[in-house]
Design a protein around this motif. Structure first.
Motif, short mmCIF file in Angstrom:
data_model
loop_
_atom_site.label_atom_id
_atom_site.label_comp_id
_atom_site.label_asym_id
_atom_site.label_seq_id
_atom_site.Cartn_x
_atom_site.Cartn_y
_atom_site.Cartn_z
N MET A 88 18.78 64.88 36.74
CA MET A 88 20.41 64.72 36.54
C MET A 88 20.47 65.28 35.30
N HIS A 89 21.36 66.36 34.96
CA HIS A 89 21.76 66.72 33.79
C HIS A 89 23.34 66.80 33.82
N HIS A 90 24.05 67.11 34.88
CA HIS A 90 25.63 66.82 34.95
C HIS A 90 25.99 66.48 36.27
N PRO A 91 27.19 65.91 36.34
CA PRO A 91 28.00 65.30 35.30
C PRO A 91 27.48 63.96 34.68
N PRO A 92 27.78 64.01 33.41
CA PRO A 92 27.43 62.67 32.55
C PRO A 92 28.05 61.40 32.90
N ASP A 109 21.63 58.02 30.20
CA ASP A 109 21.11 59.09 29.38
C ASP A 109 20.46 60.37 30.01
N PRO A 110 21.37 61.36 30.14
CA PRO A 110 20.78 62.48 30.70
C PRO A 110 20.07 63.31 29.60
N PRO A 111 18.93 64.00 30.31
CA PRO A 111 18.70 64.25 31.73
C PRO A 111 17.70 63.33 32.17
#
Length: 339
Positions: free
Chosen positions: A275-279, A284-286
């Motif tokens: 998971m990078h986006h949406p935050p 705490d991505p990624p």
């Protein structure tokens, strides 16, 4: 107005007057019956590869598939994917206006709450899909643990290429103003924390809480097990097929007789996403989210801990552990080990 609505009037900023509340709800209800989306078309016809992938991910071995599509795939055929829908199919201006009106009223947060589907006919490989949606209802102002706002329900009609109705999909969201956090009692520390621990503690205190799980009569036993650090799955008492997530009936034979069985906690990563986006403020991505296949044969979605997100691999052995994320919530996660 409801008792909850009257009780929380003192907490409102922009909506602190009964007349304003009534006027706002009247303006919101004016959008009921208006178009939410139109001209929608599925990016692909109903097809066997997508049906197979769905069934593998869900663990559904019904022999009728992929000759027909599982009814619960109804929404899947309408999704635009990362590229979005082609030109000519779009969310309506009326729906955007409704959301903007709620934003202006302070209801800037949103959470999907539930969906309801009705199935009229089976979809088969080769069927072309079209769809449209209408704003079905806007609730009076409601107060929830998340905050105060309005439930907006849309109804999507899914049709085949010849215009025959295949099913409907009702989707409900809550647009709300977040509740104010209650001040926590002060506690005197027993000893001066180390600088690093102090920084970590400050970061944890500032971070929003994770969403709470929805606990109902069908899955309450699972969460009771989590509270005792036990990962419980179900096993049918008639055909002995294990299942997860918890359901009232067996997907293999239809029996409603079952028992709870403690899983060993051993498993492997069947699939995963990073998971990078949406935050999301509480994360705490990624970070990696895995579909873990347990030794008992069922699969569950969970966080992967113990290894960097870019080291997670399909087939990686994992072991169950329980992660306390705040003073109220503890979750089952799986710890991986780098080869």
């Amino acid at each position: 107005m409801t008792r909850d609505e009257l009780h929380d009037l003192d907490d409102l900023d922009d909506l602190d007057d009964l007349n304003e509340l009534g006027e706002l709800h009247g303006r919101l209800r004016a959008y009921e019956g208006r178009t939410a989306a139109s001209g929608g078309a599925g990016r692909d016809p109903v097809n066997e590869p997508m049906i197979r992938h769905w069934c593998e991910a869900m663990g559904d071995a019904n022999p009728a598939y992929p000759g027909i599509a599982p009814p619960t795939m109804l929404q899947a055929w309408t999704m635009g994917g990362l590229a979005g829908h082609p030109d000519g199919s779009a969310r309506s201006e009326a729906y955007d206006e409704l959301l903007a009106l709620l934003d202006d009223a302070g209801c800037t947060s949103v959470v999907a709450t539930d969906c309801e589907q009705e199935y009229v006919r089976s979809l088969r490989p080769g069927d072309e899909i079209t769809f449209d949606a209408v704003i079905e209802s806007v609730s009076p102002r409601k107060t929830t643990k998340l905050g105060t706002g309005y439930f907006v329900t849309t109804r999507m009609n899914v049709r085949t290429g010849d215009g025959e109705l295949a099913g409907t999909h009702r989707f409900r969201i809550l647009k709300y103003a977040p509740a104010r956090s209650k001040a926590e009692p002060k506690r005197e520390p027993e000893r001066e924390p180390e600088p690093r621990r102090q920084r970590e503690s400050e970061r944890a205190a500032d971070r929003p809480r994770r969403p709470r799980p929805v606990i109902n009569r069908d899955n309450a036993g699972f969460w009771e097990g989590v509270a005792r650090h036990r990962l419980l799955i179900q096993r049918c008492l008639d055909c002995a097929v294990p299942r997860f997530p918890w359901l009232p009936g067996c997907g293999a034979c239809g029996s409603q007789r079952w028992e709870a069985v403690e899983a060993s906690g051993a498993g492997t990563v069947f699939s995963y996403v990073v998971m990078h986006h949406p935050p999301f403020p509480a994360f705490d991505p990624p970070y990696a989210v895995g579909l873990v296949e347990l030794a008992e044969g069922v699969r569950m979605v969970s966080g992967i801990t113990g290894v960097p997100y870019d080291k997670v691999r399909i087939g990686m052995p994992v072991e169950l552990e329980f992660l306390r994320v705040d003073e109220e919530l503890e979750l089952p996660v799986f710890r991986g080990a780098e080869a």
